[in-house]
Design an enzyme around this catalytic site. Structure first.
Site, short mmCIF file in Angstrom:
data_model
loop_
_atom_site.label_atom_id
_atom_site.label_comp_id
_atom_site.label_asym_id
_atom_site.label_seq_id
_atom_site.Cartn_x
_atom_site.Cartn_y
_atom_site.Cartn_z
N GLY A 213 37.28 66.48 90.64
CA GLY A 213 37.43 67.62 90.27
C GLY A 213 38.66 68.29 90.80
O GLY A 213 38.71 69.48 91.20
N THR A 215 41.65 69.17 89.93
CA THR A 215 42.26 70.53 89.48
C THR A 215 41.64 71.74 89.32
O THR A 215 42.08 72.54 88.76
CB THR A 215 42.60 70.09 87.86
OG1 THR A 215 41.36 69.62 87.17
CG2 THR A 215 43.38 68.68 87.99
N LEU A 218 38.43 75.47 93.68
CA LEU A 218 37.93 75.07 95.03
C LEU A 218 38.90 74.04 95.62
O LEU A 218 39.40 74.27 96.70
CB LEU A 218 36.55 74.59 94.83
CG LEU A 218 36.04 74.16 96.21
CD1 LEU A 218 35.82 75.45 97.49
CD2 LEU A 218 34.52 73.70 96.08
N HIS A 380 30.01 75.95 102.87
CA HIS A 380 31.26 76.31 103.86
C HIS A 380 30.98 77.54 104.67
O HIS A 380 31.54 77.67 106.00
CB HIS A 380 32.32 76.76 102.83
CG HIS A 380 32.03 78.41 102.23
ND1 HIS A 380 31.31 78.20 101.00
CD2 HIS A 380 32.58 79.28 102.54
CE1 HIS A 380 31.10 79.44 100.84
NE2 HIS A 380 31.98 80.17 101.46
N ARG A 384 31.68 78.25 109.66
CA ARG A 384 32.28 79.30 110.55
C ARG A 384 31.90 79.23 112.09
O ARG A 384 31.05 78.50 112.54
CB ARG A 384 31.50 80.61 110.31
CG ARG A 384 31.76 80.97 108.91
CD ARG A 384 33.01 81.68 108.35
NE ARG A 384 33.50 82.74 109.04
CZ ARG A 384 34.79 82.92 109.08
NH1 ARG A 384 35.56 82.62 108.10
NH2 ARG A 384 35.15 84.16 109.65
N GLU A 418 28.94 91.49 101.47
CA GLU A 418 30.29 91.27 100.97
C GLU A 418 30.73 92.68 100.13
O GLU A 418 29.68 93.19 99.69
CB GLU A 418 30.53 90.25 100.12
CG GLU A 418 30.15 89.11 100.91
CD GLU A 418 30.39 87.86 99.94
OE1 GLU A 418 30.32 87.80 98.72
OE2 GLU A 418 30.62 86.53 100.57
N ASP A 437 22.16 80.79 96.17
CA ASP A 437 23.62 80.51 96.59
C ASP A 437 23.75 80.92 98.00
O ASP A 437 24.68 80.10 98.95
CB ASP A 437 24.62 81.57 95.96
CG ASP A 437 25.89 81.32 96.17
OD1 ASP A 437 26.21 80.10 96.12
OD2 ASP A 437 26.67 82.19 96.24
N HIS A 442 22.59 79.00 103.76
CA HIS A 442 23.43 79.47 104.99
C HIS A 442 22.38 80.46 105.68
O HIS A 442 22.35 80.05 106.99
CB HIS A 442 24.43 80.35 104.28
CG HIS A 442 24.95 81.25 105.32
ND1 HIS A 442 25.47 80.70 106.56
CD2 HIS A 442 25.02 82.62 105.65
CE1 HIS A 442 26.16 81.49 107.39
NE2 HIS A 442 25.70 82.79 106.74
N ARG A 533 30.59 92.37 106.01
CA ARG A 533 30.02 92.31 107.53
C ARG A 533 29.15 90.72 107.24
O ARG A 533 28.36 90.79 106.55
CB ARG A 533 29.61 93.45 107.94
CG ARG A 533 29.02 93.18 109.34
CD ARG A 533 28.15 94.44 109.74
NE ARG A 533 26.94 94.80 108.99
CZ ARG A 533 26.16 95.63 109.29
NH1 ARG A 533 26.02 96.10 110.54
NH2 ARG A 533 24.96 95.92 108.67
#
Length: 678
Positions: A213, A215, A218, A380, A384, A418, A437, A442, A533
């Protein structure tokens, strides 16, 4: 002719007779020394003539005998690790790779230690770690006569000519016979090559990285820049090749041109930036996979093999593909593109299913083709530095370790908001929105690292074992302890009631174990809010019998100590403590002991993708969810998803750029926690 024990002539074999207890005793006969030109010495076994002749030729024949004994005695020795080239080398006896580690083998090893010293370490190479090297291969199979073991190191007068003329005829041997039987053929040693995961014959293994993938946005904005950052910093091997794979018609140069504009060097490291960038782009190739992934993966594998050569080769695949294409791509990859000369690691993006049932089906399908240890489920946000620092903060600071339990901690808050600059519309492909998500991966992974028991080691599997135990201890969420919200694009507008996709999630959950019983873990995750935050707040209990209670009165800030881990906007560790204001009288103030990373460390913090890709290459999987972790997290969320499906739990609309649903404030108060939004 006198007869005497072999021990008198074999000082390096003091226990030889014990090792041959099932055979007749070996004796050596010799004519007493006399003033003759050459002394005649005869070695016999089973009353058969084995060695005879002059002392001049004894050394050559005796060295050959040692080789013959080593190859044909049916001893199996423990693994012997030679540090040279980091390979494991063992003596292979009777054409087998079996290793026995018992007292008898240890004793026999001591018996023949003297003989082993005379054999070059390059000529006995142990059982290979990987079965990917065929035994029939000329490189790894039977050595030629030129590479046979040389045992003449201890015999200065022994030449190669003597070896050819005397040793070979006298030491021909059939494996099926025992000591003392007819010796008809020269000894042969089967030599196999061990495979090290990192090095082969002094060469580092090649690494092929494929972005499936390539192109997409991400890949262009995150994956390729992260790979270049690793290459620029020296964390990728020199013999690395990077492949872009998609269905678009494109050339190598077109792919290089597409990603070149996204590559940047670190602010604090600008040396040779352009040269490094050119080197990186030259190692980048493109392959049009077409619409048949099996054929496409076969072509990709063939292209990789051209770059890898004949030595060890590792492969990493990043599957940046839509959820509906994941199974076909992963199955085709597993069947046609895995490395045969090293490890293969596969990275997949969230969501990892949409609920318990779909997640189970996805996991079952993936593991039917791929081993769990090969699979890296990436989020991702877990890359952090704040998340990476949780285990360091917890397990390397004595000041926190004894306080990390229900006796001292009143509540824990995990907040991720966000701001209005984030796009909301069409972000989620299913009705569960931010739950699948952000919350499932997370948030739950953050809580697991924050609350788990100390792992046995920092090995990825040990950490994952503790995480999954913690996740299984979380009480299933009650719908009454959950607030869902949906962002409206305009003030006073209504959310998308048809899809009812949550963009805000607030909940209070409890962990049913001895460490955290009764401590609420409060979650607030939302998009389109007033502030961007990311932080973790740990609030401690009040000081019992506080001598300064009358000075504190109803000031909550003074009554509560806090440990605050900031990630966004500025990474920092804050400890809020009470302090006396200088001056006459006693006046207290809540002060913050502040470790602000940008002031303390003059380095650029790596991007989260860079951190996680480095972990995959390094084989560190502690920040990646295992299958049982995925299942445990969905199990906690199942009651909420069920109520959402039945429309018994409807997201409350909130304005873009606001603070989220008002009900969230009351949820905090219900569990005795003050809403700390500013």
């Amino acid at each position: 002719m006198n007869s005497f024990s072999s021990n008198s002539l074999l000082p390096s074999f003091p226990q030889l007779s014990n090792g041959l207890s099932s055979h007749p005793k070996i004796t050596i006969s010799a004519i007493p020394r006399a003033a003759v030109a050459e002394d005649l010495i005869t070695l016999t076994a089973y009353s058969r003539h084995v060695l005879s002749g002059s002392s001049k030729n004894l050394c050559s024949k005796f060295c050959g005998l040692k080789l013959w004994l080593l190859e044909n005695l049916y001893f199996q020795w423990p693994n012997i690790k030679h540090e040279r080239k980091n390979e494991f080398k063992i003596l292979q006896i009777d054409g087998k790779d079996d290793l026995l580690d018992n007292s008898k083998a240890s004793h026999e090893r001591q018996v023949f230690q003297g003989s082993l010293a005379s054999i070059s370490s390059n000529d006995y190479i142990g059982a290979k770690e990987s079965s990917s090297y065929p035994e029939g291969n000329s490189t790894y199979g039977q050595p030629s006569n030129a590479s046979r073991v040389n045992v003449v190191a201890e015999c200065p007068s022994y030449s190669s000519t003597q070896h050819a003329e005397t040793s070979a005829p006298n030491f021909q041997f059939d494996k099926s016979t025992k000591i003392g039987t007819s010796l008809t053929s020269p000894p042969s040693l089967r030599q196999t090559q061990s495979f090290s995961s990192n090095y082969q014959d002094g060469r580092s293994n090649s690494l092929s990285i494929a972005v499936i993938g390539a192109t997409g946005e991400l890949a262009r904005r995150k994956i390729f820049p992260a790979l270049f950052a690793l290459y620029y910093s020296g964390f990728l091997p020199e013999n690395v090749s990077i492949f872009g794979y998609s269905r678009k018609k494109m050339t190598d140069d077109e792919l290089r041109s597409m990603i070149a504009s996204t590559l940047t060097c670190r602010i604090d490291q600008q040396q040779n930036c352009e040269d490094k960038m050119d080197d990186f782009l030259r190692r980048t190739y493109y392959l049009n996979g077409g619409y048949d992934n099996r054929e496409g993966m076969s072509k990709l594998s063939a292209r990789m093999e051209q770059m890898e050569g004949e030595f060890g080769a590792n492969r990493m695949f990043y599957l940046s593909v839509p959820q509906e294409a994941l199974l076909d791509v992963s199955s085709s990859l597993a069947d046609n593109a895995q490395s045969q000369k090293g490890w293969t690691r596969i990275i997949i993006e969230k969501p990892f299913g949409f609920d318990s049932q779909s997640s189970h089906q996805l996991t079952h399908a993936l593991l039917s083709k791929i081993e769990e240890k090969q699979l890296y489920r990436i989020d991702h946000l877990l890359g952090r530095n704040t998340i990476e620092n949780l285990t360091v903060l917890r397990f390397s600071n004595l000041v926190f370790m004894p306080l990390w339990n229900r006796n001292y901690i009143r509540n824990v808050q995990v907040i991720l908001s966000e701001d209005l600059s984030m796009q909301i519309q069409s972000r989620y492909p299913n009705g569960y929105g931010i739950i699948g998500d952000i919350v499932h991966s997370h948030v739950f992974q953050t809580i697991a690292l924050l609350a788990m028991e100390p792992p046995v080691t920092l090995d990825g599997e040990d950490v994952r074992n503790e995480k999954v135990k913690l996740l299984r201890s979380i009480r299933k969420l009650e719908p009454s302890d959950v607030i869902l919200g949906q962002c409206t694009p305009t003030p006073g507008g209504k959310g998308d009631t048809e899809k009812a996709t949550p963009t805000f999630f607030a909940a209070a959950l409890y962990i049913d174990n001895a460490r955290w019983d009764g401590v609420p873990f409060l979650i607030k995750v939302g998009r389109g809010l007033i502030k961007h935050r990311v932080e973790i707040r740990i609030q401690f209990r009040d000081v019992p019998g506080n001598l300064f209670r009358r000075h504190i009165q109803h000031n909550i800030n003074l009554s509560t100590n806090e440990l605050i881990l900031h990630d966004v906007p500025d990474e920092a560790i804050l400890v809020r403590v009470n302090n006396k204001i200088p001056g006459l009288g006693i006046h207290l103030d809540a002060s913050e002991l502040n470790l602000l990373y940008k002031d303390k460390y003059n380095v650029e913090v790596p991007d989260s993708y860079e951190q996680l890709l480095h972990d995959v290459i390094d084989g560190d999987n502690h920040l990646f969810m295992r299958s049982d972790e995925v299942a445990a997290a969905w199990n906690v969320l199942s009651p909420v998803l069920h109520e959402l499906d039945n429309e018994n739990l409807v997201p409350e609309p909130y304005e873009l750029g606001g603070r989220g649903p008002d009900e969230a404030i009351y949820l905090w108060a219900k569990h005795g926690v003050r809403w700390l939004d500013d």
